[in-house]
Design a protein around this motif. Structure first.
Motif, PDB file in Angstrom:
ATOM      1  N   SER A   1      29.776 -18.171  -2.482  1.00 42.99           N
ATOM      2  CA  SER A   1      30.873 -19.053  -2.076  1.00 42.99           C
ATOM      3  C   SER A   1      30.614 -19.624  -0.689  1.00 42.99           C
ATOM      4  O   SER A   1      30.882 -20.803  -0.427  1.00 42.99           O
ATOM      5  CB  SER A   1      32.207 -18.300  -2.100  1.00 42.99           C
ATOM      6  OG  SER A   1      32.583 -17.995  -3.422  1.00 42.99           O
ATOM      7  N   LEU A   2      30.090 -18.794   0.217  1.00 45.54           N
ATOM      8  CA  LEU A   2      29.751 -19.268   1.552  1.00 45.54           C
ATOM      9  C   LEU A   2      28.673 -20.347   1.480  1.00 45.54           C
ATOM     10  O   LEU A   2      28.741 -21.367   2.177  1.00 45.54           O
ATOM     11  CB  LEU A   2      29.280 -18.101   2.422  1.00 45.54           C
ATOM     12  CG  LEU A   2      28.771 -18.461   3.828  1.00 45.54           C
ATOM     13  CD1 LEU A   2      29.872 -19.123   4.652  1.00 45.54           C
ATOM     14  CD2 LEU A   2      28.231 -17.218   4.530  1.00 45.54           C
ATOM     15  N   GLU A   3      27.671 -20.143   0.641  1.00 50.70           N
ATOM     16  CA  GLU A   3      26.595 -21.121   0.490  1.00 50.70           C
ATOM     17  C   GLU A   3      27.129 -22.459  -0.009  1.00 50.70           C
ATOM     18  O   GLU A   3      26.651 -23.518   0.412  1.00 50.70           O
ATOM     19  CB  GLU A   3      25.519 -20.577  -0.454  1.00 50.70           C
ATOM     20  CG  GLU A   3      24.702 -19.450   0.150  1.00 50.70           C
ATOM     21  CD  GLU A   3      23.736 -18.817  -0.837  1.00 50.70           C
ATOM     22  OE1 GLU A   3      22.732 -18.235  -0.395  1.00 50.70           O
ATOM     23  OE2 GLU A   3      24.001 -18.896  -2.058  1.00 50.70           O
ATOM     24  N   THR A   4      28.122 -22.428  -0.899  1.00 47.91           N
ATOM     25  CA  THR A   4      28.718 -23.674  -1.395  1.00 47.91           C
ATOM     26  C   THR A   4      29.412 -24.424  -0.267  1.00 47.91           C
ATOM     27  O   THR A   4      29.264 -25.637  -0.115  1.00 47.91           O
ATOM     28  CB  THR A   4      29.721 -23.382  -2.527  1.00 47.91           C
ATOM     29  OG1 THR A   4      29.068 -22.689  -3.590  1.00 47.91           O
ATOM     30  CG2 THR A   4      30.314 -24.677  -3.069  1.00 47.91           C
ATOM     31  N   VAL A   5      30.181 -23.693   0.536  1.00 46.26           N
ATOM     32  CA  VAL A   5      30.862 -24.310   1.684  1.00 46.26           C
ATOM     33  C   VAL A   5      29.847 -24.922   2.643  1.00 46.26           C
ATOM     34  O   VAL A   5      29.999 -26.063   3.097  1.00 46.26           O
ATOM     35  CB  VAL A   5      31.734 -23.279   2.421  1.00 46.26           C
ATOM     36  CG1 VAL A   5      32.220 -23.839   3.757  1.00 46.26           C
ATOM     37  CG2 VAL A   5      32.934 -22.885   1.560  1.00 46.26           C
ATOM     38  N   LEU A   6      28.800 -24.178   2.948  1.00 42.61           N
ATOM     39  CA  LEU A   6      27.801 -24.663   3.900  1.00 42.61           C
ATOM     40  C   LEU A   6      27.028 -25.851   3.344  1.00 42.61           C
ATOM     41  O   LEU A   6      26.651 -26.763   4.094  1.00 42.61           O
ATOM     42  CB  LEU A   6      26.852 -23.531   4.281  1.00 42.61           C
ATOM     43  CG  LEU A   6      27.498 -22.360   5.036  1.00 42.61           C
ATOM     44  CD1 LEU A   6      26.460 -21.288   5.345  1.00 42.61           C
ATOM     45  CD2 LEU A   6      28.173 -22.832   6.312  1.00 42.61           C
ATOM     46  N   ALA A   7      26.805 -25.887   2.022  1.00 44.63           N
ATOM     47  CA  ALA A   7      26.140 -27.033   1.409  1.00 44.63           C
ATOM     48  C   ALA A   7      26.990 -28.287   1.576  1.00 44.63           C
ATOM     49  O   ALA A   7      26.483 -29.371   1.893  1.00 44.63           O
ATOM     50  CB  ALA A   7      25.876 -26.761  -0.074  1.00 44.63           C
ATOM     51  N   ALA A   8      28.305 -28.140   1.362  1.00 42.69           N
ATOM     52  CA  ALA A   8      29.216 -29.279   1.536  1.00 42.69           C
ATOM     53  C   ALA A   8      29.257 -29.714   2.993  1.00 42.69           C
ATOM     54  O   ALA A   8      29.286 -30.912   3.293  1.00 42.69           O
ATOM     55  CB  ALA A   8      30.614 -28.896   1.045  1.00 42.69           C
ATOM     56  N   LYS A   9      29.242 -28.751   3.905  1.00 43.90           N
ATOM     57  CA  LYS A   9      29.236 -29.078   5.332  1.00 43.90           C
ATOM     58  C   LYS A   9      27.945 -29.793   5.734  1.00 43.90           C
ATOM     59  O   LYS A   9      27.965 -30.751   6.512  1.00 43.90           O
ATOM     60  CB  LYS A   9      29.395 -27.812   6.174  1.00 43.90           C
ATOM     61  CG  LYS A   9      30.814 -27.285   6.271  1.00 43.90           C
ATOM     62  CD  LYS A   9      30.902 -26.234   7.371  1.00 43.90           C
ATOM     63  CE  LYS A   9      32.346 -25.892   7.669  1.00 43.90           C
ATOM     64  NZ  LYS A   9      32.491 -25.120   8.910  1.00 43.90           N
ATOM     65  N   ASN A  10      26.830 -29.330   5.212  1.00 38.53           N
ATOM     66  CA  ASN A  10      25.543 -29.938   5.531  1.00 38.53           C
ATOM     67  C   ASN A  10      25.469 -31.378   5.033  1.00 38.53           C
ATOM     68  O   ASN A  10      24.888 -32.247   5.699  1.00 38.53           O
ATOM     69  CB  ASN A  10      24.403 -29.114   4.926  1.00 38.53           C
ATOM     70  CG  ASN A  10      24.191 -27.793   5.647  1.00 38.53           C
ATOM     71  OD1 ASN A  10      24.584 -27.643   6.800  1.00 38.53           O
ATOM     72  ND2 ASN A  10      23.588 -26.838   4.975  1.00 38.53           N
ATOM     73  N   PHE A  11      26.058 -31.625   3.872  1.00 44.43           N
ATOM     74  CA  PHE A  11      26.092 -33.001   3.363  1.00 44.43           C
ATOM     75  C   PHE A  11      26.886 -33.887   4.312  1.00 44.43           C
ATOM     76  O   PHE A  11      26.472 -34.996   4.648  1.00 44.43           O
ATOM     77  CB  PHE A  11      26.723 -33.033   1.966  1.00 44.43           C
ATOM     78  CG  PHE A  11      26.816 -34.415   1.387  1.00 44.43           C
ATOM     79  CD1 PHE A  11      25.729 -35.003   0.763  1.00 44.43           C
ATOM     80  CD2 PHE A  11      27.994 -35.146   1.476  1.00 44.43           C
ATOM     81  CE1 PHE A  11      25.806 -36.289   0.238  1.00 44.43           C
ATOM     82  CE2 PHE A  11      28.089 -36.424   0.953  1.00 44.43           C
ATOM     83  CZ  PHE A  11      26.987 -37.000   0.327  1.00 44.43           C
TER      84      PHE A  11
END
Length: 329
Positions: free
Chosen positions: A311-321
């Motif tokens: 779940s953290l990785e999903t949030v960080l992926a969205a933030k990185n985008f």
């Protein structure tokens, strides 16, 4: 059973009270860096650090980590080094992926069970949604929508929200990490995510360092597309999700404690209500499941470390985008 609780903010105190509600015979020690209010509970020992708590050869059956997000990994690693085998850590597991691999490796080599506090998996309505989706009541899932919003200054009455964790980048604040529950429960319901694209921004009138609104497009492992919106600005709490299938729709509303669904082949609308359930019942349920959990047998609604990291990785992926888009403008 002997429990160590690290952190005595609002959620730490809630867990303390709920431990005693579940079983008055539980022995509780507390680690707190600041002042804490434990009137009426003189039997609880208070330590300044984790090291101090273990200094007298104390043994604990489990620990609950309820410190600011930025301290979660450090606290968990310390507990494992002192031999603890069972840890409940509040969500999110961390503000970033730094030292995540260290924690993962340690938990596996030392055979430590780490669970992340995603209590919405214990919401009765969401469990009804999971049941309906599993039975394919609305056919094959085509899309989903979810939203959560609540005015940040109203979250913790009597405190200055500008000084709290939500407002501070270094503490792991921001609406995306604060409301990571949404990323987790959707992943839990829908079988995981493969892509996430997001845009977020600060809200000037809140005068905080962190983002106050976030809009995300997510694709599940099955290729289903959905939209998730989060914000700190809606004066009245709003939390819902909608699942659209090729044979109908399912809607969950947290505020009204209701699930409703209908099918294309049936004009009837069906309702499931759970209005008699208190919010704290969910916290008691997840804590009870944690205390009873064994490595070989635990409630499937509990979130193991690996899923908390996902779940953290999903949030960080969205933030990185979001960051990559800003860098091109």
């Amino acid at each position: 059973m002997k429990i160590l609780i690290i952190g005595t903010g609002s959620i730490g105190m809630r867990h303390l009270q709920n431990c005693l509600t579940i079983d008055r015979s539980i022995t509780i020690d507390v680690v707190s860096r600041g002042k804490t209010s434990l009137e009426g509970l003189p039997e609880i020992k208070i330590f300044n650090t984790i090291a101090e708590a273990f200094d007298r050869d104390n043994f604990y059956d489990a620990a609950i980590v309820a410190t600011p997000t930025s301290l979660h990994i450090e606290n968990c690693i310390d507990l494992i080094h002192y031999g603890l085998k069972k840890i409940y850590v509040e969500k999110p597991i961390a503000p970033n992926l730094e030292d995540i691999e260290t924690l993962m490796t340690l938990s596996k080599t030392e055979k430590v069970s780490v669970y992340v506090g995603f209590d919405l998996r214990f919401d009765i309505g969401l469990n009804k949604v999971k049941e309906l989706l599993g039975k394919k009541v609305i056919g094959n899932l085509i899309s989903f929508q979810a939203e959560v919003g609540q005015y940040l200054p109203d979250w913790r009455i009597g405190t200055n929200y500008k000084e709290g964790m939500s407002a501070k980048t270094e503490l792991g604040g921001g609406v995306m990490l604060d409301l990571i529950h949404e990323f987790d429960y959707l992943s839990w319901l829908l079988g995981g995510f493969q892509k996430a694209y997001g845009l977020n921004q600060r809200i000037d009138h809140l005068d905080i360092e962190t983002e106050g609104i976030s809009v995300n497009i997510i694709q599940t492992n099955e290729g289903v597309l959905g939209v998730l919106s989060l914000d700190y600005i809606q004066k009245k709490l709003n939390r819902f999700s909608k699942f659209i299938g090729d044979n109908g729709t399912i809607e969950w509303n947290y505020v009204t404690a209701e699930v409703k669904w209908s099918c294309h082949s049936d004009l009837e609308q069906y309702y499931f209500e759970y209005k008699n359930v208190e919010r704290n019942d969910r916290f008691i349920a997840i804590l009870d499941a944690f205390l009873k959990a064994r490595p070989e047998n635990f409630d499937s609604r509990l979130t193991p470390l690996e899923e908390g990291i996902s779940s953290l990785e999903t949030v960080l992926a969205a933030k990185n985008f979001n960051n990559s888009v800003k860098s091109k403008i």
